[in-house]
Design a protein around this motif. Structure first.
Motif, short mmCIF file in Angstrom:
data_model
loop_
_atom_site.label_atom_id
_atom_site.label_comp_id
_atom_site.label_asym_id
_atom_site.label_seq_id
_atom_site.Cartn_x
_atom_site.Cartn_y
_atom_site.Cartn_z
N VAL A 105 8.72 11.42 3.82
CA VAL A 105 7.58 11.86 3.01
C VAL A 105 6.71 12.75 3.90
O VAL A 105 6.82 12.70 5.13
CB VAL A 105 6.77 10.66 2.48
N THR A 108 3.11 9.64 6.78
CA THR A 108 3.10 8.19 6.60
C THR A 108 2.38 7.54 7.77
O THR A 108 2.33 8.10 8.87
CB THR A 108 4.52 7.62 6.46
N HIS A 156 9.32 5.14 2.76
CA HIS A 156 8.95 6.41 3.35
C HIS A 156 9.96 6.90 4.39
O HIS A 156 9.69 7.87 5.10
CB HIS A 156 7.56 6.31 4.00
#
Length: 283
Positions: A105, A108, A156
């Motif tokens: 992502v 994070t 993530h």
């Protein structure tokens, strides 16, 4: 006669050079370089050992490099990911464990333990490489644990070798509104070619770092053929087509990753950088 090479992609100085360049460039000494990994979330790489020097690119946590020289607190090195050469503080280097996962992502948090209510200890960008040694679950949230006992959100991350599918534009779109940063290559700040390279990396494709290098990948097409995923190049700039009329690019006009009508972008950019220099479709 000494060959003229691109200093961004070849490690050579008058006193020292990569041993792979022996016979191609003149140097006082040739060395193989020692392996190391980036140990900080983002490591700016510069053309000279000076923190006042502009950033050429950035290396991310866990990426590997070859170090040719250490002096004055700086390391002179070449990134294994894309071959970029430059200087960064040697305190940003080490030999941590072999990474097992990638952050998948744009950004994070790293927590001191598997508990999102704890204050984070670090923030990582997409593309960061981390070593996972276990799993945990707290109130239904699944975490992956690091050797330090710290933890990241499991959803993530991707295991190294896995990808975010094959639509690199879908990856790039997750960076919308991310600040523009000259030389940036992370979820904290990114430039036009940095987002192209990082998004392609996350779908398992390699790309060179700078826009002039990227202008040689794929196949040349015409403007009339443009569709989702194609690249549009100007002198010193690159953007990605979301469809046949919408450009997605990190740009110094909005100072963000933004969408823009292609015709409007061509008109706006033209006064400074002239017309597009080419259009490319990735193979």
């Amino acid at each position: 006669m000494t060959e003229i090479l691109d200093r961004r992609l070849h490690a050579f100085r008058a006193d020292l050079a990569d041993e792979a360049l022996k016979g191609r460039v003149g140097a006082g000494t040739y060395v193989r370089g020692e392996p190391a990994r980036i140990t900080v979330p983002v490591a700016p790489l510069r053309a000279s050992p000076d923190l006042a020097c502009g950033i050429d690119t950035e290396l991310l946590l866990g990426e590997t490099v070859r170090v040719f020289d250490r002096a004055g607190g700086f390391a002179w090195l070449q990134a294994d990911q894309d071959g970029y050469v430059g200087y960064l503080p040697e305190t940003m280097l080490g030999l941590p464990q072999e990474p097992t996962h990638l952050v998948s992502v744009p950004r994070t948090f790293v927590y001191p333990e598997p508990e999102l209510r704890k204050p984070p200890t670090a923030v990582l960008s997409m593309g960061s490489r981390i070593t996972i040694v276990g799993e945990a679950k707290t109130r239904g949230t699944r975490y992956l644990t690091l050797p330090s006992g710290e933890a990241v959100i499991a959803r993530h991350c991707l295991a190294i070798g896995d990808t975010l599918g094959n639509d690199y534009l879908a990856v790039a779109e997750t960076f919308l509104e991310t600040p523009y940063l000259w030389g940036g290559r992370s979820g904290f700040g990114i430039d036009c070619s940095g987002i192209v390279q990082l998004a392609l990396m996350m779908v398992g494709k390699q790309a060179p770092r700078d826009s002039d290098m990227q202008a040689k990948i794929g196949t040349a097409i015409t403007r009339e053929e443009l569709r989702r995923g194609d690249l549009v190049f100007w002198k010193g700039h690159v953007g990605m087509m979301e469809d046949d009329s919408t450009l997605l690019h990190a740009n110094g006009h909005t100072m963000t990753v933004a969408r823009e009508n292609l015709d409007a972008a061509i008109e706006r950019i033209g006064w400074l950088y002239d017309r597009p220099t080419g259009y490319r479709r990735l193979d």
